[in-house]
Design a protein around this motif. Structure first.
Motif, mmCIF file in Angstrom:
data_model
loop_
_atom_site.group_PDB
_atom_site.id
_atom_site.type_symbol
_atom_site.label_atom_id
_atom_site.label_comp_id
_atom_site.label_asym_id
_atom_site.label_seq_id
_atom_site.Cartn_x
_atom_site.Cartn_y
_atom_site.Cartn_z
ATOM 1 N N MET A 50 0.833 -1.193 0.000
ATOM 2 C CA MET A 50 0.000 0.000 0.000
ATOM 3 C C MET A 50 0.869 1.243 0.000
ATOM 4 O O MET A 50 1.958 1.233 0.544
ATOM 5 N N GLN A 51 0.326 2.287 -0.534
ATOM 6 C CA GLN A 51 1.041 3.557 -0.535
ATOM 7 C C GLN A 51 0.941 4.215 0.840
ATOM 8 O O GLN A 51 0.024 3.936 1.621
ATOM 9 N N LEU A 52 1.870 5.107 1.102
ATOM 10 C CA LEU A 52 1.896 5.812 2.376
ATOM 11 C C LEU A 52 0.569 6.523 2.640
ATOM 12 O O LEU A 52 0.022 6.441 3.744
ATOM 13 N N SER A 53 0.039 7.210 1.643
ATOM 14 C CA SER A 53 -1.208 7.951 1.858
ATOM 15 C C SER A 53 -2.355 7.022 2.238
ATOM 16 O O SER A 53 -3.189 7.356 3.081
ATOM 17 N N GLU A 54 -2.383 5.826 1.649
ATOM 18 C CA GLU A 54 -3.439 4.861 1.988
ATOM 19 C C GLU A 54 -3.259 4.344 3.411
ATOM 20 O O GLU A 54 -4.233 4.174 4.155
ATOM 21 N N GLU A 55 -2.024 4.091 3.792
ATOM 22 C CA GLU A 55 -1.761 3.621 5.154
ATOM 23 C C GLU A 55 -2.092 4.696 6.183
ATOM 24 O O GLU A 55 -2.630 4.395 7.249
#
Length: 142
Positions: A1-6
């Motif tokens: 997952m991308q940082l923004s999603e996490e």
């Protein structure tokens, strides 16, 4: 997952996690009392703008907090027609209790983490908070 999603998933999980535990203050009331504690005395319109709320919504929230004895209104020394808001002793106690509850809940959830991972998380969260606080504010429309 991308940082923004996490990050989004973490913020949602944190909100849900804290909401599911017995709170002495609602998330909204906690936010208002926290901002008042951070800023000291302030006007309701400034508080509404800082919280991103419509002044009428803030007015209802403030009336509830005042009714419960958590805030007081006083004449603004610079403009006697206006009022400034501040925390009462009961408001400071409620804020302190809720802060303790929130910190304790999260600390308990991390109890099985090794201390070095807890320290690393604290360091990175502090760095994230510093970056968010230092980020330029978007310009208001209009």
């Amino acid at each position: 997952m991308q940082l923004s999603e996490e990050l989004a998933r973490t913020f949602q999980a944190m909100g849900r996690f804290l909401h599911e535990r017995e709170a002495s203050l609602s998330r909204s009331d906690f936010g208002v009392l926290l901002r008042l504690a951070d800023t000291g005395c302030t006007r309701s319109r400034d508080l509404a703008a800082a919280e991103g709320l419509d002044p009428s919504t803030m007015s209802r929230r403030l009336a509830s907090l005042e009714e419960r004895g958590f805030i007081r209104r006083s004449p603004d020394p610079d403009d006697r027609r206006a009022q400034v808001l501040s925390l009462t002793d009961a408001g400071e106690d409620a804020l302190r209790t809720e802060r303790r509850r929130r910190v304790g809940s999260v600390t308990d959830a991390l109890a099985d983490w090794p201390p070095e991972e807890q320290e690393e998380l604290a360091r990175l969260l502090g760095r994230l908070a510093d970056s968010l606080e230092a980020a330029p504010r978007p310009r208001s429309p209009g």
